[in-house]
Design a protein around this motif. Structure first.
Motif, PDB file in Angstrom:
ATOM      1  N   THR A 167       0.842  -1.211   0.000  1.00 50.72           N
ATOM      2  CA  THR A 167       0.000   0.000   0.000  1.00 50.72           C
ATOM      3  C   THR A 167       0.873   1.256   0.000  1.00 50.72           C
ATOM      4  OG1 THR A 167      -1.848  -1.078   1.097  1.00 50.72           O
ATOM      5  CG2 THR A 167      -1.708   1.309   1.325  1.00 50.72           C
ATOM      6  N   ASP A 168       0.603   2.133  -0.976  1.00 47.11           N
ATOM      7  CA  ASP A 168       1.307   3.412  -1.008  1.00 47.11           C
ATOM      8  C   ASP A 168       0.321   4.486  -1.477  1.00 47.11           C
ATOM      9  OD1 ASP A 168       1.043   3.141  -3.757  1.00 47.11           O
ATOM     10  OD2 ASP A 168       3.100   2.481  -4.060  1.00 47.11           O
ATOM     11  N   GLN A 218      -4.024   0.857  -2.770  1.00 43.83           N
ATOM     12  CA  GLN A 218      -4.606   0.692  -1.444  1.00 43.83           C
ATOM     13  C   GLN A 218      -5.123  -0.743  -1.286  1.00 43.83           C
ATOM     14  OE1 GLN A 218      -5.691   0.391   1.301  1.00 43.83           O
ATOM     15  NE2 GLN A 218      -5.316   2.252   2.439  1.00 43.83           N
ATOM     16  N   PHE A 258      -5.704  -2.567   1.384  1.00 43.67           N
ATOM     17  CA  PHE A 258      -6.713  -2.845   2.416  1.00 43.67           C
ATOM     18  C   PHE A 258      -8.126  -2.564   1.899  1.00 43.67           C
ATOM     19  CE2 PHE A 258      -2.902  -2.244   5.068  1.00 43.67           C
ATOM     20  CZ  PHE A 258      -2.900  -3.467   5.703  1.00 43.67           C
ATOM     21  N   ILE A 259      -8.253  -1.527   1.036  1.00 42.10           N
ATOM     22  CA  ILE A 259      -9.571  -1.295   0.427  1.00 42.10           C
ATOM     23  C   ILE A 259      -9.897  -2.455  -0.513  1.00 42.10           C
ATOM     24  CG2 ILE A 259     -10.895   0.179  -1.154  1.00 42.10           C
ATOM     25  CD1 ILE A 259      -9.689   2.603   0.130  1.00 42.10           C
ATOM     26  N   SER A 315     -11.086  -5.295   1.604  1.00 42.83           N
ATOM     27  CA  SER A 315     -12.468  -5.023   2.031  1.00 42.83           C
ATOM     28  C   SER A 315     -13.432  -5.280   0.873  1.00 42.83           C
ATOM     29  CB  SER A 315     -12.563  -3.578   2.512  1.00 42.83           C
ATOM     30  OG  SER A 315     -13.903  -3.186   2.696  1.00 42.83           O
ATOM     31  N   SER A 363     -16.919  -3.740   1.770  1.00 46.64           N
ATOM     32  CA  SER A 363     -17.188  -2.389   1.261  1.00 46.64           C
ATOM     33  C   SER A 363     -18.657  -2.291   0.876  1.00 46.64           C
ATOM     34  CB  SER A 363     -16.296  -2.104   0.053  1.00 46.64           C
ATOM     35  OG  SER A 363     -14.945  -2.360   0.364  1.00 46.64           O
ATOM     36  N   MET A 364     -19.152  -3.282   0.126  1.00 45.06           N
ATOM     37  CA  MET A 364     -20.552  -3.271  -0.294  1.00 45.06           C
ATOM     38  C   MET A 364     -21.503  -3.397   0.901  1.00 45.06           C
ATOM     39  SD  MET A 364     -21.582  -2.527  -3.271  1.00 45.06           S
ATOM     40  CE  MET A 364     -23.247  -3.225  -3.315  1.00 45.06           C
ATOM     41  N   VAL A 402     -16.103  10.940   1.414  1.00 41.56           N
ATOM     42  CA  VAL A 402     -15.161  11.690   2.238  1.00 41.56           C
ATOM     43  C   VAL A 402     -13.774  11.522   1.635  1.00 41.56           C
ATOM     44  CG1 VAL A 402     -14.150  11.822   4.528  1.00 41.56           C
ATOM     45  CG2 VAL A 402     -16.563  11.261   4.267  1.00 41.56           C
ATOM     46  N   ARG A 445      -8.890   9.877  -4.302  1.00 39.63           N
ATOM     47  CA  ARG A 445      -9.138   8.446  -4.225  1.00 39.63           C
ATOM     48  C   ARG A 445      -7.984   7.717  -4.857  1.00 39.63           C
ATOM     49  NH1 ARG A 445     -13.334   6.765  -1.053  1.00 39.63           N
ATOM     50  NH2 ARG A 445     -14.183   8.774  -0.476  1.00 39.63           N
ATOM     51  N   ARG A 446      -7.698   6.571  -4.314  1.00 41.25           N
ATOM     52  CA  ARG A 446      -6.541   5.838  -4.815  1.00 41.25           C
ATOM     53  C   ARG A 446      -6.953   4.736  -5.747  1.00 41.25           C
ATOM     54  NH1 ARG A 446      -3.884   5.832   1.086  1.00 41.25           N
ATOM     55  NH2 ARG A 446      -2.992   7.885   0.952  1.00 41.25           N
ATOM     56  N   ARG A 487      -7.301   1.173  -7.311  1.00 45.96           N
ATOM     57  CA  ARG A 487      -7.454  -0.160  -6.727  1.00 45.96           C
ATOM     58  C   ARG A 487      -6.653  -1.157  -7.499  1.00 45.96           C
ATOM     59  NH1 ARG A 487     -13.448  -0.368  -4.355  1.00 45.96           N
ATOM     60  NH2 ARG A 487     -13.165   1.558  -3.274  1.00 45.96           N
ATOM     61  N   LEU A 510     -26.435 -10.252   0.437  1.00 42.83           N
ATOM     62  CA  LEU A 510     -25.034  -9.936   0.137  1.00 42.83           C
ATOM     63  C   LEU A 510     -24.096 -10.915   0.843  1.00 42.83           C
ATOM     64  CD1 LEU A 510     -22.905  -8.160  -1.198  1.00 42.83           C
ATOM     65  CD2 LEU A 510     -23.112  -6.570   0.727  1.00 42.83           C
ATOM     66  N   THR A 514     -19.760   4.974   6.952  1.00 42.67           N
ATOM     67  CA  THR A 514     -18.740   5.130   5.916  1.00 42.67           C
ATOM     68  C   THR A 514     -17.453   5.726   6.506  1.00 42.67           C
ATOM     69  OG1 THR A 514     -20.553   5.540   4.374  1.00 42.67           O
ATOM     70  CG2 THR A 514     -18.340   6.104   3.624  1.00 42.67           C
ATOM     71  N   GLU A 515     -17.618   6.719   7.382  1.00 41.27           N
ATOM     72  CA  GLU A 515     -16.452   7.363   7.994  1.00 41.27           C
ATOM     73  C   GLU A 515     -15.692   6.377   8.881  1.00 41.27           C
ATOM     74  OE1 GLU A 515     -19.478   8.568   7.864  1.00 41.27           O
ATOM     75  OE2 GLU A 515     -19.250  10.454   6.739  1.00 41.27           O
ATOM     76  N   TRP A 534     -15.638   3.110   8.494  1.00 42.81           N
ATOM     77  CA  TRP A 534     -14.973   2.176   7.580  1.00 42.81           C
ATOM     78  C   TRP A 534     -13.674   2.810   7.070  1.00 42.81           C
ATOM     79  CZ3 TRP A 534     -13.805   2.760   2.363  1.00 42.81           C
ATOM     80  CH2 TRP A 534     -13.383   1.594   1.698  1.00 42.81           C
ATOM     81  N   GLU A 535     -13.738   4.077   6.710  1.00 44.40           N
ATOM     82  CA  GLU A 535     -12.533   4.754   6.223  1.00 44.40           C
ATOM     83  C   GLU A 535     -11.473   4.855   7.318  1.00 44.40           C
ATOM     84  OE1 GLU A 535     -13.241   8.335   4.032  1.00 44.40           O
ATOM     85  OE2 GLU A 535     -14.513   7.296   2.579  1.00 44.40           O
ATOM     86  N   ILE A 544      -9.767   1.497   7.539  1.00 41.95           N
ATOM     87  CA  ILE A 544      -8.795   1.346   6.452  1.00 41.95           C
ATOM     88  C   ILE A 544      -7.521   2.147   6.779  1.00 41.95           C
ATOM     89  CG2 ILE A 544      -8.320   1.887   4.010  1.00 41.95           C
ATOM     90  CD1 ILE A 544     -10.249  -0.454   4.250  1.00 41.95           C
ATOM     91  N   LEU A 586      -5.451   0.320   9.536  1.00 37.95           N
ATOM     92  CA  LEU A 586      -4.688  -0.833   9.018  1.00 37.95           C
ATOM     93  C   LEU A 586      -3.518  -0.364   8.159  1.00 37.95           C
ATOM     94  CD1 LEU A 586      -7.669  -3.193   8.160  1.00 37.95           C
ATOM     95  CD2 LEU A 586      -5.956  -3.539   9.959  1.00 37.95           C
ATOM     96  N   THR A 587      -3.744   0.692   7.380  1.00 34.44           N
ATOM     97  CA  THR A 587      -2.665   1.227   6.540  1.00 34.44           C
ATOM     98  C   THR A 587      -1.514   1.720   7.417  1.00 34.44           C
ATOM     99  OG1 THR A 587      -4.277   1.846   4.854  1.00 34.44           O
ATOM    100  CG2 THR A 587      -2.131   2.930   4.752  1.00 34.44           C
ATOM    101  N   HIS A 603       2.382   0.474   7.550  1.00 35.67           N
ATOM    102  CA  HIS A 603       3.516   1.343   7.256  1.00 35.67           C
ATOM    103  C   HIS A 603       4.533   1.424   8.385  1.00 35.67           C
ATOM    104  CE1 HIS A 603       1.345   3.456   3.685  1.00 35.67           C
ATOM    105  NE2 HIS A 603       1.742   2.229   3.420  1.00 35.67           N
TER     106      HIS A 603
END
Lengths: 309, 309
Positions: free
Chosen positions: A67-68, A72, A74-75, A78, A84-85, A299, A306-307, A309, B12, B50-51, B53-54, B57, B60-61, B65
Motif C-alpha cells: 500500500t502506497d 490501497q 486494504f480497500i 475489504s 465495502s458493499m 469523504v 481516491r486511490r 485499486r 449480500l 462510511t467514515e 470504515w474509512e 482502512i 490498518l494502513t 507502514h
C-alpha cells in the motif's frame, strides 16, 4: 471440547471485553467490543492454528507493504470480502423504490467538466459510443429538477483517465437534470476490467478460485437538495462477469439493457456515427434525506483523492 | 430495519459466501467463509458508518507502514485484542493440571547459552537477583528428567538483550532438568515494561483508556520427548499490572510468590548477595503430546529466527 477448555476460552473473551469497558467514547467502545466478540468467535469456531495465525499476520503485513499513495490493498481486501458493499448497504437503507447504491470506487475525482444535457464526456476516451438517458425523481415519483449528476467510466481498454498518468481528463463529466428531471449524455459502452491482482489480495483470489474482473459498469454520483445522495453504477446486461463481480457491486436492479444500434442508425442530437453504438435508459429514484443520517457524500481520504485499486 | 433492508444485507452475505464456495482447499474455504460471516455480522450489527470504515482502512494502513523488520504492529494489534492469547488457548487445550500456556512474545532467540542447574543467566542483565526452582513432571505426576528449559527475561529497565543493539547476550539461558525432574537457576526479579506505544496500536490503547504495560514476567519454553511443548511465563504476585496486562497473558495459575529475602540471607549455592533478593518456586506439568494435534512448537517467522523443534 472439555468444559474446562470452553470456560478458559470464554473467560478470555470476557477479560478482553472488560479491558475496553472504560473507553471514553461510547461508540468506540461499542465498535471495539463488537470487534473483539466477532474475532474471538472466529478463532474459537475455526480452532485457528498457530501457523494459520502467523499466515494471517504475514498477509496483513504484505497488504501494508504494497500500500502506497497509488495502491490501497486494504480497500481491495475489504472489496473482495464484500465488506465495502455491506458498509454501503448499511448506510443506504432500502427506501421504497429508491435506486440502490454501490461502491464509489477509487476513480472518482472532484471537478469533472460540466456538460450540457446531450453533451459528450470530454477527452474522447476510446470506446463504442453509448447514449445514456433517464429522469431523476423522488420516491413519490415527482421529477427532481437541477439534480447534480456526476458520471465517470473506464475506456475501452479498462482504464480511467487517472490511470493514464498524463493528467488528461477523459471519461468523466458533470451535468444537471432539466426542469422535468431529465438528463442525457454520450458516454462509451462499458467493458470489463480487472482489479489489481499482483499483490496479496490477488493471491487470495487465485487461492480461492475467484476472478479479479469487475463486471462492465458506468459510475453515477447523484445529489439534490433534501434528498439522499446516491452513489451507484449501472451494469451491462449480458456481461460475463455479472454473477462474479470481484467486489460484489452488482445488484439486479442496476443491470440495464444497453441496446445495440446498427451502424448508420440515426443518433440523438443528429450525431453521425460510423460504427455500431448502444443506448441505455436509467431512471434514477432518490430517497429522502433522513434527519441525522450518515451522509453518504464521499469523504476524501488522507491524500485528498481516491486511490487506485 | 425493514424486511427489505434485512433481506438485501443477508443476500449480500450469501453472495460473498457463494463466491468462495469453489475454494480448492477445504480448510481455506472454511476459514475465509467463517471470516466473511463474522466480519459481515460485525458491520451489520454495529451499522458501521462510511467514515468509520474509512478510519479502519486508515488504521490498518498505518499499521502496515510502521511494520518493518524490527517492528510488527499487526502482532501488537492481535495481542491487545486478545487474539494472540485466544489462538494460544485454542492450541493448548486444557489437559488435567498441565501448566497453562501464554504468549511466546517477540524476544525469544535461538541458541541461548547452556547453563548447569543452579547457574546464572549470563551477561549480567541488571536487576535484583532471583532464585528460580522447581520440578518438571507429567500429568500423572512422574518426574521428567532431561527436559529442555529455555528461560528469558527483561532486565530491570524493561529491556531484553536484543533491544540493546550491541549484539550482547544477556538475560537468557538454557538448562536441563536432572534425573528427578528438578531445575534451578539465578535470574533477575521481573519488572513491568510497556509494549511499543508510539504507533497506531498505542493510539488505540490511549483512545480506549488502556495501559500499554505488561505485567512483570519471566519466560519459559519447556520441551521433552513425547510431551506437549510448553510456552509460558510466570508472573510476580502483587504486580500492579496483573489485572490489566496489555496482551492478556496473565493466568491466575501462573502468578507466583516471588518471596523477598533480606540482605545477608544465605543464598543457594553459597552465593554472597549484598542487597535484597527474591526466590520463587515454579513446578511445571507437561501435557501428553496428542497424536495428530497441532504441535505448539514455535514456527519460524519471516526472518527465520524462531526455533523449530
Amino acid at each position: 471440547m472439555s468444559e474446562e477448555q470452553d470456560a478458559r476460552e470464554q473467560a478470555l473473551v470476557e477479560q478482553v471485553l472488560a479491558a475496553f469497558e472504560g473507553t471514553p467514547s461510547p461508540r468506540l467502545k461499542q465498535l471495539v467490543q463488537a470487534l473483539v466478540r466477532h474475532l474471538h468467535a472466529f478463532v474459537r469456531e475455526t480452532r485457528l492454528t498457530t501457523e494459520e495465525w502467523e499466515a494471517a499476520i504475514g498477509f496483513l503485513t504484505a497488504c501494508g507493504h504494497i500500500t502506497d499513495d497509488r495502491r490501497q490493498e486494504f480497500i481491495l481486501l475489504s472489496d473482495v470480502l464484500g465488506l465495502s458493499m455491506q458498509t454501503i448497504a448499511v448506510n443506504n437503507e432500502a427506501r421504497g423504490d429508491a435506486t440502490e447504491a454501490t461502491v464509489l470506487g477509487p476513480f472518482f475525482t472532484e471537478g469533472a467538466p460540466e456538460i450540457p444535457i446531450g453533451g459528450e464526456l470530454p477527452g474522447g476516451a476510446a470506446g463504442e459510443p453509448c447514449w445514456v438517458e433517464g429522469v431523476v425523481t423522488d420516491t413519490a415519483g415527482a421529477p427532481v429538477p437541477g439534480a447534480r449528476i456526476e458520471v465517470w467510466e473506464a475506456d475501452a481498454d479498462g482504464f480511467y483517465d487517472v490511470q493514464y498518468g498524463d493528467g488528461r481528463t477523459a471519461g468523466r463529466a458533470c451535468l444537471h437534470s432539466d426542469d422535468q428531471g431529465r438528463f442525457a449524455f454520450w458516454g462509451v459502452t462499458p467493458t470489463p476490467y480487472p482489479i489489481p491482482a499482483d499483490g496479496p489480495v490477488g493471491d487470495l483470489l487465485r487461492a480461492t478460485g475467484r476472478s479479479p474482473m469487475r463486471a462492465s459498469h458506468l459510475h453515477f454520483l447523484v445529489s439534490a437538495e433534501g434528498l439522499r445522495t446516491l452513489v451507484t453504477h449501472i451494469f451491462v446486461r449480458g456481461c460475463a462477469y455479472l454473477g462474479r463481480d470481484s467486489v460484489f457491486g452488482v445488484k439486479e436492479s442496476l443491470v440495464k439493457d444497453f441496446v445495440r444500434q446498427e451502424p448508420g442508425t440515426p443518433a440523438p442530437g443528429g450525431r453521425r456515427i460510423e460504427g455500431p453504438w448502444t443506448r441505455v435508459r436509467f431512471d434514477i429514484v432518490l430517497a429522502p434525506e433522513k434527519e441525522g443520517s450518515d451522509a453518504h457524500r464521499p469523504v476524501p481520504d488522507a491524500s485528498g483523492d481516491r486511490r487506485r485499486r
